[in-house]
Scaffold this motif. Structure first.
Motif: not given
Length: 599
Positions: A394-395, A504-505, A508, A511
């Motif tokens: 996802e990233i 991951t959060k 995000k 990012e």
């Protein structure tokens, strides 16, 4: 019940017989009594009694038969599928299930089995089979042993001129055999005395290889077929794909042609999940990914050019060093390139341009290892330059976790097949690092100096206990990992899932913040560029504009004052009245008389 057993033995087995004869008595030793010893005499009472054996307390005697123990196993395989259905493909199984559910016999079978199932459910409701009878007992806490890895065997290249162990592959049906590929990757270091052979080693017999593989060119990568352990496929230095059947000997069964194969050395080849079990795909630094059917290697079945501009130009293609394919994602695969990028591809795309989905800018140098986590396929590990990085699909702009920069270059890595938080890295200084990211993220949990030469390959057996390391000197070291590093820990999967989700959060959020800052910087740069463009077209500086505005303002004020004074003077002058032909005219003294008369 009395049990009597008579032991018999031949007389000749008892030795030489004794020969007795009569003779007179003879005194050998005469020891006189010592009065001093009588003082040490202890008189024994009638209550003291010596027993050599305990009394028999049993009322009955029972002669039990010997208990024989037999070990047996069961291989549980999902069955019942037709031959044309691959159980590992979800689409085919769903289609077959829908077809079976519409059959009339299926409903009758369900009705018959429902009574048996109902009976079992009632039994479970009547008896609590999960009742804990030993709740009061304390749990025994096991002693946490220190992590270790001990050397079991070392497989040495039997040739005089040593070569690098570039690839390792474990036998899919056990831990007895290990296939090793040997090649020289140094530029212009190949000599005529170097052997082209690669070997299959028996773990128990390290002195000589069990079998030799004789290709036409040195092998860089070698893989066992997971469905049939007799088949091996390898990628050669000259770009050929070679296929062996160990039952037919050391010579390859099939070789690809030089014209239709790769143009550069093949650094990675992987078997695909298919009905026949003969499909594989390979990648090389020539910039192509080719799909093969090993039964017919004359030409590839499919071809993908790694042109990031998606135009399919082989001259602009990036070289591939590593490959990753997960059986649970049959249409997706990933490629690690020489330029430090990971290219995510979709094989089932309609056009070649759509096959390259996205890219990850991962490392400063070539990506020598690329592997998905066996428990969390959305997260994958990359090795390049001096770091190891863990990514999420996802990233795409940054990794979710990374190790600090090491002092030596990293050459290979792999996940543990048993523990989702453990992975292994091999370095150029001959050190093997074992990382446990649940325990510590900044430093490895265990570092082992395997040899003095560089380590180029590492591969873990499916049970997680045995690990093979290939060195530059041609030695393959077999290590046994401690049980703490090869046994799934309590709640480890859930903890790793939470860690990956949390990281991951976080990435995000970072990012999105970076994207916002870049947007502001872009607007600021566009504004400054517009100002510079305006100045170039002839506009003055702000100070000059202010000075000119002030001068214009004062000029307008002076003109207004003059206009008001002139108007005031007009109001104070008299008017002249003229009479002509019975009409009167009013004349302004400031206007010409002719103009007023004409009006």
């Amino acid at each position: 019940m009395e049990i009597v057993y008579v032991y018999t033995k031949l007389r000749r087995d008892l030795g030489r017989p004794c020969s007795f004869s009569d003779r007179c008595e003879q005194i050998d030793v005469d020891i006189h009594p010592d009065p001093e010893l009588s003082k040490q005499l202890i008189h024994k009472t009638h209550r003291d009694q010596a027993l050599q054996t305990g009394p028999e307390m049993s009322e009955h005697q029972v002669n039990t038969g010997g208990f024989e123990v037999k070990s047996c196993g069961m291989n549980h395989v999902e069955g019942g599928w037709p031959k044309d259905i691959d159980p590992e493909k979800v689409e085919q199984t769903i289609r077959f299930r829908k077809k079976v559910e519409k059959d009339e016999g299926y409903a009758n079978s369900i009705r018959q089995l429902s009574s048996v199932m109902e009976h079992c459910m009632r039994q479970n409701n009547a008896i609590d089979i999960y009742q804990e009878y030993l709740e009061d007992e304390e749990e025994v806490v096991e002693n946490q042993e220190l992590p270790y890895a001990k050397t079991i065997n070392v497989f040495r290249d039997p040739n005089e001129v040593k070569r690098t162990v570039t690839s390792l592959s474990w036998h899919p049906e056990g831990e007895r055999k290990l296939a090793a590929a040997y090649s020289c990757l140094e530029f212009q270091k190949w000599s005529k005395d170097m052997s082209l052979d690669s070997y299959i080693w028996d773990v128990v017999k390290p002195n000589c290889p069990e079998m030799s593989l004789k290709p036409t060119s040195p092998i860089i990568c070698l893989e066992y077929n997971p469905k049939d352990s007799h088949f091996l496929v390898g990628g050669c230095y000259n770009g050929q794909i070679v296929y062996w059947d160990t039952r037919r000997g050391s010579q390859p069964v099939e070789c690809s042609s030089l014209e239709c194969g790769h143009r550069d050395p093949v650094y990675k080849v992987i078997w695909l999940q298919s009905k026949t079990g003969t499909d594989a795909f390979s990648a090389s630094t020539g910039g192509q990914v080719l799909w093969w059917d090993v039964r017919k290697l004359s030409e590839p079945t499919e071809r993908l050019v790694l042109d990031l501009s998606r135009e399919g130009n082989i001259d602009r293609a990036v070289g591939a060093v590593s490959l990753e394919f997960e059986t649970t994602m049959p249409t997706k695969f990933m490629v690690g390139t020489e330029q430090g990028m990971v290219v995510s591809c979709n094989r089932k795309a309609k056009t070649p341009a759509e096959k390259i989905v996205c890219t990850y800018d991962a490392h400063h140098g070539p990506i020598y290892a690329l592997q998905r986590n066996p428990f969390f396929p959305k997260n994958f590990l990359t090795i390049g330059d001096w770091t190891a990085r863990i990514w999420s699909e996802e990233i795409k702009e940054s990794s979710i976790m990374s190790t600090k920069y090491q002092m030596s270059y990293l050459m290979d890595a792999c996940w543990s097949p048993v523990r989702p938080s453990v992975f292994f890295t091999a370095k150029m200084d001959g050190v093997l690092d074992v990382w446990d990211i649940l325990f510590k993220q900044n430093e490895p949990k265990l570092s082992i100096k395997v040899c003095d030469k560089a380590l180029y390959s590492v591969r873990v057996q499916d049970n997680g206990r045995l690990l093979g390391c290939g060195s530059q000197q041609g030695d393959t070291t077999l290590l046994e990992i401690s049980s703490g590093l090869s046994t799934l820990q309590k709640n480890e999967k859930s903890l790793m899932a939470g860690m990956f989700e949390r990281e991951t959060k976080r990435e995000k959020i970072l990012e999105a913040r970076q994207r916002e800052m870049r947007l502001k910087e872009r607007c600021r740069s566009e504004q400054s560029k517009a100002e510079e463009t305006g100045r170039e077209e002839g506009e003055e500086d702000p100070e000059q504009l202010i000075a000119r505005a002030e001068s214009d303002f004062y000029t307008m004020v002076e003109m207004e004052f003059k206009r008001r004074e002139e108007r005031k003077e007009k109001l104070q002058l008299p008017y002249l009245f003229l009479v002509s032909d019975g009409q009167s005219f009013e004349m302004d003294c400031f206007q010409p008389v002719g103009a007023q008369l004409h009006a």
